[in-house]
Design a protein around this motif. Sequence first.
Motif, mmCIF file in Angstrom:
data_model
loop_
_atom_site.group_PDB
_atom_site.id
_atom_site.type_symbol
_atom_site.label_atom_id
_atom_site.label_comp_id
_atom_site.label_asym_id
_atom_site.label_seq_id
_atom_site.Cartn_x
_atom_site.Cartn_y
_atom_site.Cartn_z
ATOM 1 N N ARG A 171 0.830 -1.207 0.000
ATOM 2 C CA ARG A 171 0.000 0.000 0.000
ATOM 3 C C ARG A 171 0.861 1.252 0.000
ATOM 4 N N GLU A 192 -1.122 -1.202 -7.186
ATOM 5 C CA GLU A 192 -2.550 -1.260 -7.511
ATOM 6 C C GLU A 192 -3.035 -2.685 -7.758
ATOM 7 N N HIS A 193 -2.104 -3.608 -7.961
ATOM 8 C CA HIS A 193 -2.484 -4.988 -8.271
ATOM 9 C C HIS A 193 -1.353 -5.907 -7.827
ATOM 10 N N LEU A 206 -5.960 -5.271 -2.028
ATOM 11 C CA LEU A 206 -5.884 -4.802 -3.408
ATOM 12 C C LEU A 206 -6.146 -5.980 -4.334
#
Length: 308
Positions: free
Chosen positions: A261, A266-267, A285
């Motif tokens: 984080r 994002e992935h 996520l």
Amino acid sequence: MRRDALYFPGLVPTKFSAIEDFLRTSDHARARIEVADDVLGYSLLDAYAEAEVYDWEVYESGFLVLTLALADWALDHVELDPVLCGGQSFGAIIAAVFSGALSYEDGLRLVRASAAVELDYFAAVPEPLGCLFFYRLDSRTVDALVADFPGELEVSIYLDDSVHAVSGTLADLQLFEDRVRESGGYPFYTMNRSEHCSTVRPLRDRLETEVYDRVSWNSPKWPMLSDVSGRLLTDPAEIEEDLLDGWVTPVRWSTVVEGMRAARAEHAHIIGPRNMFARITNNALPTDVITPKKVADHPSATAKRVHR
């Protein structure tokens, strides 16, 4: 493009039959195996097919080869924009190799030399040590059980709030296993060595001087996410020290998630033979897994079979 995290789980002993097809048919696996055979001086596939669960050199080398081949495949077939690369426990060594902090050849040499030192160390301890894995208990309950236990135990792994591991002598772990069951937990595996605990500080120090200081450490292609501190590491000396400190520091999956984080990933792409880790990051996520099954089900594999 999205910001991707590449992550390698710790070693879960996997039967050769479950991964044999990928290892024998994948071009990426064959390329990795060819180098491994040359460095190790024997056929890794033949050794893996006959290995017992505690043949650490073979199992760890095989896991390294398998996971790196899956990662190679992912770079070729999955749209990726990595911002970090990391691993949990043994997976951190795989991340170091894949990121370039260690050459592949040095990674294989490190695994072989480390296994020899570890076997020598654990054979010489006054009482046999181990690590008990179990689930269905939350972290607060586990901490309380360890605190109330009369022997000397340490929590080694907080994989999430239901999967844990505790290290100590095998005699104490046998007694602790009963307490886990009485509390509603389910023990599923006892390893014949302790890890991620202060007890093995002498082993960590031996590995530093006898193994880790004898290979070359480089700047990684992508920052490495520490499973010890959650920091992103780019300095070769810091990466070496971090991998060694993993031996004496409990694994906390929350540290890894917080690090992802903080890096604004994002992935997450979890790369390894099993998909059990996907559920852990899914709440933080979006997550997918890169496994031999995913490779087999990919359109490129179907097209290859039809072509043949």
